[in-house]
Design a protein around this motif. Structure first.
Motif, PDB file in Angstrom:
ATOM      1  N   THR A  89       0.834  -1.205   0.000  1.00  0.00           N
ATOM      2  CA  THR A  89       0.000   0.000   0.000  1.00  0.00           C
ATOM      3  C   THR A  89       0.871   1.258   0.000  1.00  0.00           C
ATOM      4  OG1 THR A  89      -1.803  -1.092   1.161  1.00  0.00           O
ATOM      5  CG2 THR A  89      -1.715   1.303   1.316  1.00  0.00           C
ATOM      6  N   ALA A  90       0.513   2.218  -0.847  1.00  0.00           N
ATOM      7  CA  ALA A  90       1.187   3.519  -0.897  1.00  0.00           C
ATOM      8  C   ALA A  90       0.233   4.506  -1.537  1.00  0.00           C
ATOM      9  CB  ALA A  90       2.492   3.437  -1.683  1.00  0.00           C
ATOM     10  N   GLU A  91       0.378   5.765  -1.200  1.00  0.00           N
ATOM     11  CA  GLU A  91      -0.518   6.802  -1.720  1.00  0.00           C
ATOM     12  C   GLU A  91       0.118   7.647  -2.810  1.00  0.00           C
ATOM     13  OE1 GLU A  91      -3.740   7.208  -1.339  1.00  0.00           O
ATOM     14  OE2 GLU A  91      -3.682   5.347  -0.182  1.00  0.00           O
ATOM     15  N   THR A  92       1.301   7.261  -3.263  1.00  0.00           N
ATOM     16  CA  THR A  92       1.918   7.965  -4.383  1.00  0.00           C
ATOM     17  C   THR A  92       1.203   7.589  -5.682  1.00  0.00           C
ATOM     18  OG1 THR A  92       3.529   6.179  -4.507  1.00  0.00           O
ATOM     19  CG2 THR A  92       4.172   8.172  -3.314  1.00  0.00           C
ATOM     20  N   PRO A  93       1.308   8.417  -6.728  1.00  0.00           N
ATOM     21  CA  PRO A  93       0.617   8.118  -7.988  1.00  0.00           C
ATOM     22  C   PRO A  93       1.019   6.756  -8.557  1.00  0.00           C
ATOM     23  CG  PRO A  93       1.382  10.383  -7.994  1.00  0.00           C
ATOM     24  CD  PRO A  93       1.978   9.737  -6.772  1.00  0.00           C
ATOM     25  N   ILE A  94       0.039   6.086  -9.151  1.00  0.00           N
ATOM     26  CA  ILE A  94       0.265   4.779  -9.780  1.00  0.00           C
ATOM     27  C   ILE A  94       0.537   5.020 -11.261  1.00  0.00           C
ATOM     28  CG2 ILE A  94      -0.736   2.534 -10.305  1.00  0.00           C
ATOM     29  CD1 ILE A  94      -2.484   2.873  -7.795  1.00  0.00           C
ATOM     30  N   ASN A  95       1.811   5.092 -11.612  1.00  0.00           N
ATOM     31  CA  ASN A  95       2.232   5.303 -12.991  1.00  0.00           C
ATOM     32  C   ASN A  95       2.947   4.047 -13.484  1.00  0.00           C
ATOM     33  OD1 ASN A  95       1.392   8.094 -12.997  1.00  0.00           O
ATOM     34  ND2 ASN A  95       3.221   8.568 -11.798  1.00  0.00           N
ATOM     35  N   GLN A  96       2.542   3.559 -14.650  1.00  0.00           N
ATOM     36  CA  GLN A  96       3.128   2.344 -15.197  1.00  0.00           C
ATOM     37  C   GLN A  96       3.456   2.537 -16.672  1.00  0.00           C
ATOM     38  OE1 GLN A  96       0.982  -1.399 -13.699  1.00  0.00           O
ATOM     39  NE2 GLN A  96      -0.619   0.173 -13.630  1.00  0.00           N
ATOM     40  N   VAL A  97       4.547   1.935 -17.114  1.00  0.00           N
ATOM     41  CA  VAL A  97       4.900   1.978 -18.524  1.00  0.00           C
ATOM     42  C   VAL A  97       4.965   0.556 -19.062  1.00  0.00           C
ATOM     43  CG1 VAL A  97       7.399   2.037 -18.011  1.00  0.00           C
ATOM     44  CG2 VAL A  97       6.550   2.849 -20.233  1.00  0.00           C
ATOM     45  N   HIS A  98       4.459   0.385 -20.292  1.00  0.00           N
ATOM     46  CA  HIS A  98       4.443  -0.933 -20.932  1.00  0.00           C
ATOM     47  C   HIS A  98       4.899  -0.771 -22.375  1.00  0.00           C
ATOM     48  CE1 HIS A  98       1.915  -2.505 -17.610  1.00  0.00           C
ATOM     49  NE2 HIS A  98       1.316  -1.330 -17.676  1.00  0.00           N
ATOM     50  N   ARG A  99       5.618  -1.775 -22.854  1.00  0.00           N
ATOM     51  CA  ARG A  99       5.966  -1.860 -24.279  1.00  0.00           C
ATOM     52  C   ARG A  99       5.193  -3.020 -24.876  1.00  0.00           C
ATOM     53  NH1 ARG A  99      10.328   0.552 -26.929  1.00  0.00           N
ATOM     54  NH2 ARG A  99      11.484   2.046 -25.638  1.00  0.00           N
ATOM     55  N   VAL A 100       4.401  -2.715 -25.894  1.00  0.00           N
ATOM     56  CA  VAL A 100       3.557  -3.721 -26.532  1.00  0.00           C
ATOM     57  C   VAL A 100       3.634  -3.531 -28.043  1.00  0.00           C
ATOM     58  CG1 VAL A 100       1.220  -4.642 -26.784  1.00  0.00           C
ATOM     59  CG2 VAL A 100       1.977  -3.768 -24.558  1.00  0.00           C
ATOM     60  N   SER A 101       4.027  -4.576 -28.747  1.00  0.00           N
ATOM     61  CA  SER A 101       4.037  -4.570 -30.223  1.00  0.00           C
ATOM     62  C   SER A 101       4.783  -3.375 -30.794  1.00  0.00           C
ATOM     63  CB  SER A 101       2.599  -4.607 -30.760  1.00  0.00           C
ATOM     64  OG  SER A 101       1.930  -5.759 -30.307  1.00  0.00           O
ATOM     65  N   GLY A 102       5.874  -3.000 -30.158  1.00  0.00           N
ATOM     66  CA  GLY A 102       6.706  -1.906 -30.642  1.00  0.00           C
ATOM     67  C   GLY A 102       6.261  -0.530 -30.218  1.00  0.00           C
TER      68      GLY A 102
END
Length: 248
Positions: A89-102
């Motif tokens: 658990t954390a209250e910092t922003p949930i930022n995610q990066v993904h690489r998909v099909s280039g």
């Protein structure tokens, strides 16, 4: 060519209605005869941000192999992290990066805990710039929940994303950004932002109406809708909107 399905605002709660409508959408997507590169869900996964709601969301998502998501104003960062991401658990922003099909997908957290409107925190913009730099020449989709412009739906415009000039200044420096994808509005919409396509997914749980259509804010009886985004080899982005009606 990259083909994306864009879903938003499933608002899973304790009632069967929200689960049934979301199941209808994901059954449709998972049953398509042709391949999808990814399914994006741009926020308001849960209606009250409860752990038991995210357990239902996780079950809905379990049959979709490439599914990317970000939080909305109805989500709660702690349970979201614990149940959907397997994180503490954390209250910092949930930022995610993904690489998909280039392509690169920057899934940004535009939520403000305890408030319905949106804002990209400074730390999110710093993170986003690092994603844009690391992407190199790859096409980048910038995704979040709250639209950063007015959509002329009065209720939604009153709780849209603010501070958008900071975002516009950032992405204007990176020509590899090919589009901005969001939700929150519960209505399919297409406009521009910082000279780029801004594409809004319709709502699954309900449809927000325009003032010219009705005095009601939302229609709960219209069927759920989704968007398909196609990025071709010339980096031209085309969007198709679909109503997902029950199969008879």
């Amino acid at each position: 060519m990259i083909v994306l399905a864009h879903v938003s605002d499933i608002h899973i709660d304790s009632e069967e209605r929200s689960v049934a409508r979301a199941t209808q959408v994901f059954d449709y997507l998972n049953g398509l005869p042709g391949p999808l590169d990814a399914i994006l869900v741009t926020g308001d996964l849960a209606d009250h941000g409860l752990a038991e709601e995210y357990e239902k969301v996780a079950k809905l998502f379990s049959n979709s192999p490439t599914l990317l998501h970000c939080p909305g104003n109805h989500d709660s960062r702690g349970p979201y992290r614990e149940v959907l991401l397997g994180e503490a658990t954390a209250e910092t922003p949930i930022n995610q990066v993904h690489r998909v099909s280039g392509a690169v997908f920057a899934m940004c957290d535009s939520s403000i805990p305890g408030r319905p409107d949106g804002y990209l925190a400074d730390e999110t913009l710093t993170w986003l710039e690092s994603v844009l730099v690391d992407a190199g020449d790859a096409p980048v989709f910038v995704c979040f929940h709250h639209p950063p412009v007015a959509l002329h739906a009065h209720f939604i415009d009153s709780i849209r994303q603010t501070g958008e000039d900071r975002l516009a200044a950032l992405i204007s420096r990176y020509p590899n950004v090919v589009g901005i994808l969001c939700g929150h509005a519960h209505t399919g919409a297409a406009t521009t932002f910082a000279g780029l396509p801004l594409l809004v997914a319709p709502g699954v749980v309900s449809t927000v109406m325009l003032p010219c259509e009705t005095e009601e804010i939302a229609d709960l009886d219209l069927p759920p809708s989704i968007a398909f985004h196609v990025l071709d080899d010339d980096r031209r982005l085309t969007t198709h909107y679909r109503v997902v009606s029950p199969r008879l």
